[in-house]
Design a protein around this motif. Sequence first.
Motif, short mmCIF file in Angstrom:
data_model
loop_
_atom_site.label_atom_id
_atom_site.label_comp_id
_atom_site.label_asym_id
_atom_site.label_seq_id
_atom_site.Cartn_x
_atom_site.Cartn_y
_atom_site.Cartn_z
N THR A 140 -9.87 2.64 1.66
CA THR A 140 -8.96 1.85 2.48
C THR A 140 -9.61 1.56 3.82
N VAL B 104 -8.98 7.24 -2.54
CA VAL B 104 -8.60 5.84 -2.37
C VAL B 104 -9.38 5.23 -1.21
N ASP C 161 0.83 -1.21 0.00
CA ASP C 161 0.00 0.00 0.00
C ASP C 161 0.86 1.26 0.00
N ASN D 279 -6.14 12.89 -5.01
CA ASN D 279 -5.99 11.49 -5.41
C ASN D 279 -5.98 10.57 -4.19
N VAL D 280 -5.29 10.98 -3.14
CA VAL D 280 -5.24 10.19 -1.91
C VAL D 280 -6.65 10.07 -1.33
N SER E 140 -9.52 9.27 2.78
CA SER E 140 -8.12 8.88 2.98
C SER E 140 -7.26 10.14 3.00
N GLU F 291 2.70 1.57 -3.32
CA GLU F 291 1.75 1.95 -4.37
C GLU F 291 1.43 3.43 -4.29
N PHE F 292 1.21 3.94 -3.10
CA PHE F 292 0.90 5.36 -2.94
C PHE F 292 2.04 6.22 -3.46
#
Length: 188
Positions: A94, A92, A22, A88-89, A124, A25-26
Motif C-alpha cells: 500500500t 499487503v 481499502d 496478512n495485513v 502494512s 476490503e481489509f
Amino acid sequence: MSFPSDGEAFELVEEGEGLLDDVAEFAQALGTGPRSWGMHDAFDDGTAYRAELSARVGQPVLSDDPIVRRGLQLPDSWWQDLTGALENVSAVATGRVAVRRQYMDRAIPEFLGISAPAVTCWTSAHADLHWANVTAPLKVLDWEGWGQAPEGFDGATLYAYSLLQPDTAARVRAAFPVLGSPVELRHR
C-alpha cells in the motif's frame, strides 16, 4: 477523529484514491473487522476530520480503555487468529502511511529519551492495535488508520498497552517474536 493536517503523524488519503474500498476490503478479507458502510473526510482551518460508519459488532471489546487493566485469559486460538490476521495485513502492499519517520524522530526522543532507531523494514499495519480495538472471538476494530509502519509496530503497540498486566504482556511478547529481535534489543 481529528488531527492537524500538517501531515506529520497522520495523512488522509485524497478523495478518489479508494479509501473506503481499502478499509472495507481489509475488514471483509481478513474476516476480523466490521463491514464499513461509509467514511467522510473534511478539512477546516488546518484540521482534518474523519467520520466512519461501520456495522455494529456484537461482542464487547476486551477493555473499555486501550490499556488492559485486568488479566485476560485468551485461548491460544485467539492469539493465532490475531497474529495470522496481522501477518496478512503486513503482506499487503500500500501507499498508505500510518507512521511517518518524522513522527518517530520527534516522538521517541520526547517520550523515551532515546534517539529513534533506524527502521530496516516497513510493512502494512493496523497501526492502532490496543485492547479497546479487539474482541473475543477476534474482531479487530478501527481500521481507518492502517498503512505502512515499522515492522512489529502492531505487536509493540499492543505490548505497551499490556504492561500493567505482566502475564498479558508476556503473552504479547510470545505472540510477536519480532519484539525480541536483535534489531529491537539494540535500541532498548
